[in-house]
Scaffold this motif. Sequence first.
Motif, PDB file in Angstrom:
ATOM      1  N   ASP A 101       0.833  -1.206   0.000  1.00  0.00           N
ATOM      2  CA  ASP A 101       0.000   0.000   0.000  1.00  0.00           C
ATOM      3  C   ASP A 101       0.867   1.255   0.000  1.00  0.00           C
ATOM      4  OD1 ASP A 101      -2.346  -1.549   0.159  1.00  0.00           O
ATOM      5  OD2 ASP A 101      -2.111  -1.723   2.327  1.00  0.00           O
ATOM      6  N   HIS A 103       3.456   3.913  -1.437  1.00  0.00           N
ATOM      7  CA  HIS A 103       3.774   4.394  -2.778  1.00  0.00           C
ATOM      8  C   HIS A 103       4.911   5.405  -2.798  1.00  0.00           C
ATOM      9  CE1 HIS A 103       0.290   2.304  -4.270  1.00  0.00           C
ATOM     10  NE2 HIS A 103      -0.479   2.931  -3.401  1.00  0.00           N
ATOM     11  N   HIS A 131       2.038  -3.004  -7.487  1.00  0.00           N
ATOM     12  CA  HIS A 131       2.077  -2.665  -6.061  1.00  0.00           C
ATOM     13  C   HIS A 131       2.388  -3.902  -5.223  1.00  0.00           C
ATOM     14  CE1 HIS A 131       0.665   1.271  -7.132  1.00  0.00           C
ATOM     15  NE2 HIS A 131      -0.387   0.749  -7.732  1.00  0.00           N
ATOM     16  N   LYS A 151       3.603  -6.008   6.607  1.00  0.00           N
ATOM     17  CA  LYS A 151       2.621  -4.940   6.478  1.00  0.00           C
ATOM     18  C   LYS A 151       2.396  -4.192   7.792  1.00  0.00           C
ATOM     19  CE  LYS A 151      -0.585  -5.090   3.328  1.00  0.00           C
ATOM     20  NZ  LYS A 151       0.083  -4.188   2.427  1.00  0.00           N
ATOM     21  N   GLN A 156       3.020  -0.144   7.569  1.00  0.00           N
ATOM     22  CA  GLN A 156       2.108   0.832   8.182  1.00  0.00           C
ATOM     23  C   GLN A 156       2.842   1.999   8.840  1.00  0.00           C
ATOM     24  OE1 GLN A 156      -0.545  -1.401  10.688  1.00  0.00           O
ATOM     25  NE2 GLN A 156      -1.707  -2.214   8.958  1.00  0.00           N
TER      26      GLN A 156
END
Length: 167
Positions: A101, A103, A131, A151, A156
């Motif tokens: 997620d 970018h 992605h 993740k 995060q």
Amino acid sequence: MIPWLPFPIVSLALCALWLLLNQTLDPANLLFGAALGIAAPLLSRRLQPLGYPRLHAPLTAVRLIAVATVEIVRSCFNVCYVILFRDFSTVKSQFIRIPLDLHDPYGLAMLACLINMTPGTVLVEIFPDQHEMSLHVFDLHDETWWVEMIKTRYEQPLIAIFETAPV
């Protein structure tokens, strides 16, 4: 107009590092350390084609560094144990793909550094159009655990640091 000290903390750190390496506080080394602290950030501006990153959550960055340090030490012991005491026929080395997620290019670079610093894992490739990233794990037990761990522990916080604007 270019400010003389675009990053004063970096300039002070470079000057202090120069003085520590030379183990002296004589005027010549103080002057050279100050010149180094001013010149290095100014001369390295062209190395940042996207501009300098802005960190939105510095406390999250400190927590991320602490988590990564613990993970690196833990992985060192795990890899040593596998190499020294386990039968290699039971070691399951495998490539996995992890959806991303994140970018921001600086966040992706930091993610790659964190993963590659951890023994037993190597970031092989980032697929920006899909992605995803490809990761090699030295001793893979549970692929879903690895995806969730990357993740939650790394991605995060990096999203909070590099992409989320302060409220």
